[in-house]
Motif scaffolding. Structure first.
Motif, PDB file in Angstrom:
ATOM      1  N   TRP B 239       0.841  -1.217   0.000  1.00 33.13           N
ATOM      2  CA  TRP B 239       0.000   0.000   0.000  1.00 33.13           C
ATOM      3  C   TRP B 239       0.861   1.245   0.000  1.00 33.13           C
ATOM      4  CZ3 TRP B 239      -4.784   0.760  -1.374  1.00 33.13           C
ATOM      5  CH2 TRP B 239      -5.714  -0.272  -1.251  1.00 33.13           C
ATOM      6  N   GLY B 240       2.006   1.150   0.715  1.00 33.66           N
ATOM      7  CA  GLY B 240       2.922   2.290   0.775  1.00 33.66           C
ATOM      8  C   GLY B 240       3.456   2.628  -0.603  1.00 33.66           C
ATOM      9  N   ALA B 241       3.769   1.585  -1.393  1.00 36.12           N
ATOM     10  CA  ALA B 241       4.281   1.822  -2.747  1.00 36.12           C
ATOM     11  C   ALA B 241       3.189   2.393  -3.645  1.00 36.12           C
ATOM     12  CB  ALA B 241       4.815   0.524  -3.330  1.00 36.12           C
ATOM     13  N   ARG B 242       1.933   2.015  -3.378  1.00 39.60           N
ATOM     14  CA  ARG B 242       0.815   2.527  -4.192  1.00 39.60           C
ATOM     15  C   ARG B 242       0.461   3.965  -3.827  1.00 39.60           C
ATOM     16  NH1 ARG B 242      -3.200  -1.313  -6.066  1.00 39.60           N
ATOM     17  NH2 ARG B 242      -4.799  -0.105  -5.033  1.00 39.60           N
ATOM     18  N   SER B 243       0.667   4.353  -2.568  1.00 36.75           N
ATOM     19  CA  SER B 243       0.325   5.730  -2.176  1.00 36.75           C
ATOM     20  C   SER B 243       1.506   6.348  -1.425  1.00 36.75           C
ATOM     21  CB  SER B 243      -0.956   5.759  -1.348  1.00 36.75           C
ATOM     22  OG  SER B 243      -0.901   4.823  -0.299  1.00 36.75           O
ATOM     23  N   GLU B 244       1.524   6.262  -0.099  1.00 38.09           N
ATOM     24  CA  GLU B 244       2.631   6.808   0.676  1.00 38.09           C
ATOM     25  C   GLU B 244       2.689   6.067   1.999  1.00 38.09           C
ATOM     26  OE1 GLU B 244       1.736  10.904   1.666  1.00 38.09           O
ATOM     27  OE2 GLU B 244       0.361  10.240   3.219  1.00 38.09           O
TER      28      GLU B 244
END
Lengths: 440, 326
Positions: B239-244
């Motif tokens: 999720w971090g790679a998809r958003s922040e």
């Protein structure tokens, strides 16, 4: 057992000590509470804002010994951008005789507006909050200079009209509003609806619930299907970088995605992916201003802040410094008007109402070309100032347009009507009894 | 007209733009697999201790922040090769997640053995707020960028020109779906085919009975909390790679709640199938029917789908039917 007794004794000592400090300091300081959010989903926006406000006020303490010789007692109250916590903060600080409240959340501002005139504490919601509260006749205790969200949305419309070749070219266009599904995000809807009616464009709303800030893929699929010609984004916190990433993912032309001034954090650009994304602004970026240099010298380099050197001068930081300049001007004016050194909330309301940041005055305080010329009057608590666009180049923001005027002939009558409507809907809304000072 | 918009128009749209329909299905599938992964973290702990782990969301944030934080420290210390620093940080973060599991077992769970479930549930609330405060103290509240490149996670996209249009597949989404699928399958096999898996099921049935046959409750709890920690870390990375990487990720974990309602709190296959149904259902629902309801309906649509299923299967899709006699 001894240990337990020691802990209890230490706790009692601390409480007694802090009470003493508060009592002793309250008499010869000016109490300025700052509602901040250094934690939670909106901290990415909240931290530079908190730092900017704190650092300017602290700089005045360090450099000038406060304002008019009186030190400022700066106290942060953590809201987490949560309206309930914000109201708790208000109830906590109001008995400490604050000279004003800076809620830093439209949701919190809306809750506090009815309390301000009762508690005699002015509210400074700098370029946020209720757009209609720009009307000083109905809202003598609320200040939202230098521009309302309605001004911002109308600047966006004027800008895209310029790009399309005239207002008449907007007819038949599809304009999207991607907004946080909260009072802040919904604020520009009335003005955009009115302008859509006048100019003949279609307005399509894309709400983002707070719980879905990081999960926007279906919203952007809708954008891909609807193909709006331009998108205005009223987003905040973690919503913005996610939206910019998703826009890039669907191949939306990034220079047609324009955020309000609170969607222009450095983190919102998301590196190379966001290249071309634009945001409104009214304060300039960088450290090459005397006011920022003074902050560096008296606060940052002395370690009297949570800000690191490379965070000074960023977009939200500088905007918050401007917010703190308004706080300081309000207090300074109050001291001049009343002749008192230690002023009250009632005095500072008058001070805020006489803010007149001319070019000369901005130069005097080291903020020339840093902040907008700002004039507040009894009738107009806002100024409806110009804004300009900044564009993300993949690594930083750059100024991308000249100043653009809001469509005031539409916005101001709407705001005045909304202010009147607010007063009528809230039975017993007090009529203005506060006198206007001569200088306003 | 309304009936047309509900029952006819969406299907006309699906037929008219099949590429968008496939794109929506793909987005739903990716979201569904990630939801399944989050739900799995809840299921593992619920099976082992009968407790809904409220701290699962903050464990996602904590795992991701620890990874990026350690990476930044390693780079500051002079490890110039970014990929080496990233994988070293990953190893160290896995170690931190193990220490966290160990600490939770020792400090939070062990003193509460045989206490009512609600006490354990409330303890996970305490753990949540401790981890929020501790995480903010150590890493600060600012968002961070996931070290996706340094971990060799792919970037860019593949455009498939099919069905008269384009279906765009983000490489990070493909990686997320593949990694999450491998992890879900691996954990499902581990807990269903191994001795530890059988011990886990015994613990789930009764702490006392499991102890009486020589199963180490301490060991099982450390293992499941560690497994949940790993699931949280992978979720945080994806999720971090998809958003922040920020504390906003915590909210994402709550997306697993309708998955759990649908799939059952004790079923690993339930978490997987539930995740996919919720993921695909909410994306299709929001895309084709969202405009009728003012858009932005995902946050409650998932619960609606789960509740509709519950009307027919109150125990969830794969949950066990419990009959208690008075």
């Amino acid at each position: 057992m001894r240990m337990k007794a020691l802990i209890i004794a230490a706790a009692i000592g601390t409480v007694a000590g802090s009470a003493f400090v508060a009592t002793a300091s309250a008499e010869d300081t000016i109490y300025v509470p700052l509602f901040t959010y250094r934690t939670g989903p909106f901290a990415v926006s909240g931290i530079p804002i908190a730092n900017g406000m704190h650092d300017y006020l602290e700089m005045l303490n360090q450099r000038d010994g406060g304002i008019g010789g009186v030190k400022l007692a700066i106290e942060e109250c953590e809201t987490g951008y949560d309206t309930k916590k914000g109201v708790e903060c208000y109830e906590t600080v109001k008995d400490k005789k604050p000279v004003m409240i800076n809620p830093y959340s439209t949701g919190i501002t809306l809750q506090i507006i009815p309390k301000a005139s009762v508690d005699k504490i002015p509210v400074l919601s700098m370029a946020y909050g209720l757009s209609a509260s720009a009307n000083g006749t109905y809202f003598p205790w609320i200040f939202n200079a230098p521009a309302t969200y309605w001004d911002g949305a109308s600047v966006f419309v004027r800008y895209i009209a310029q790009k399309e070749g005239g207002v008449d070219k907007l007819k038949g266009k599809k304009i999207g509003l991607v907004h946080l599904d909260a009072p802040y995000g919904k604020e520009p809807i009335p003005v955009l609806e009115a302008l859509a009616k006048d100019y003949g464009f279609e307005l399509v709303l894309y709400p983002v619930p707070a719980a879905e800030m990081l999960n926007q893929s279906s919203l952007w699929l809708n954008v891909r299907r609807d193909k709006p010609d331009w998108i205005y984004m009223q987003g905040f916190g973690a919503m913005n970088p996610t939206a910019v990433k998703e826009a890039a993912k669907i191949g939306y032309p990034m220079d047609h995605l324009i955020g309000v001034w609170w969607a222009g954090n450095e983190a919102d650009g998301v590196g190379a992916e966001g290249k071309g994304y634009q945001s409104l602004s009214f304060t300039n970026i960088g450290t090459n201003f005397p006011v920022i240099q003074d902050i560096m010298k008296h606060v940052v380099s002395k370690g009297k802040t949570q800000t690191t050197k490379d965070e000074v001068g960023l977009n939200f930081y500088n905007r918050a410094v401007y917010n703190a300049i308004l706080i300081a001007e309000g207090i300074r004016n109050a001291q001049k008007l009343t002749g008192k050194k230690v002023v009250t909330g009632e005095d500072v309301r008058r001070g805020l109402e006489t803010i007149n940041l001319t070019e000369a005055r901005l130069k005097e305080i080291g903020a020339s070309d840093f902040a907008p010329i700002t004039r507040v009057t009894c009738e107009d608590h806002n100024g409806h100032n110009d804004a300009f666009l900044v564009q993300w180049d993949g690594a930083k923001w750059n100024k991308a347009s000249e100043n653009i005027k809001p469509i005031t002939d539409k916005v101001i009558p709407l705001a005045d009507a909304a202010a009147k409507d607010y007063a009528e809907k809230n039975a017993g809304w007090p009529k203005r009894t506060e006198a206007c000072d001569k200088s306003s | 007209m309304l009936l047309y918009k509900i029952f006819i128009d969406p299907f006309v749209q699906m037929g008219a733009s099949p590429d968008l329909f496939v794109q929506t299905l793909w987005e739903g599938l990716v979201a569904g697999v990630l939801y399944a992964l989050i739900a799995l973290g809840f299921v593992l702990i619920f099976k082992a201790s009968g407790v809904f782990n409220f701290a699962q969301g903050i464990m996602v944030v904590f795992g991701a922040l620890t990874l990026v934080g350690i990476y930044e420290i390693l780079v500051r210390w002079g490890i110039s090769q970014e990929n080496v620093a990233a994988f070293l940080a990953l190893g160290l973060t896995i170690g931190v997640m193990f220490l966290l599991a160990f600490a939770v077992e020792r400090i939070v769970l062990k003193p509460l053995v045989n206490q009512p479930d609600i006490i354990l549930f409330m303890a996970t609330f305490g753990l949540t707020y401790f981890l929020i405060g501790f995480g903010e103290y150590v890493f600060g509240g600012s968002s961070k960028v996931m070290i996706a490149d340094q971990l060799y996670l792919p970037k860019g996209f593949i455009d498939l020109k099919i069905l008269g249009g384009v279906v765009s597949l983000q490489k990070i989404d493909i990686a997320a779906a593949v990694i999450a699928s491998i992890m879900v399958t691996g954990l499902a096999l581990f807990f269903s085919k191994t001795r530890i898996g059988r011990a886990l099921r015994a613990v789930a049935d009764s702490h006392k009975a499991a102890l009486s046959v020589g199963i180490s409750l301490d060991q099982i709890w450390v293992i499941v909390w560690f497994a949940s920690g790993l699931v949280a870390l992978v979720t945080g990375i994806m999720w971090g790679a998809r958003s922040e990487v920020s504390f906003a990720l915590e909210v994402i974990a709550l997306r697993a709640l309708p998955v759990l309602i649908l799939g059952g709190f004790t079923s690993i296959p339930g978490a997987i199938v539930g995740g996919l149904i919720i993921g695909i259902g909410e994306k299709l629902g929001d895309f084709y029917w969202g405009a009728l309801l003012g858009r932005g309906i995902e946050s409650w649509l998932a619960y609606f789908i789960a509740l509709v299923f519950l009307l027919f299967r109150p125990q969830g899709l794969f949950g066990e039917k419990i009959i208690e006699r008075v």
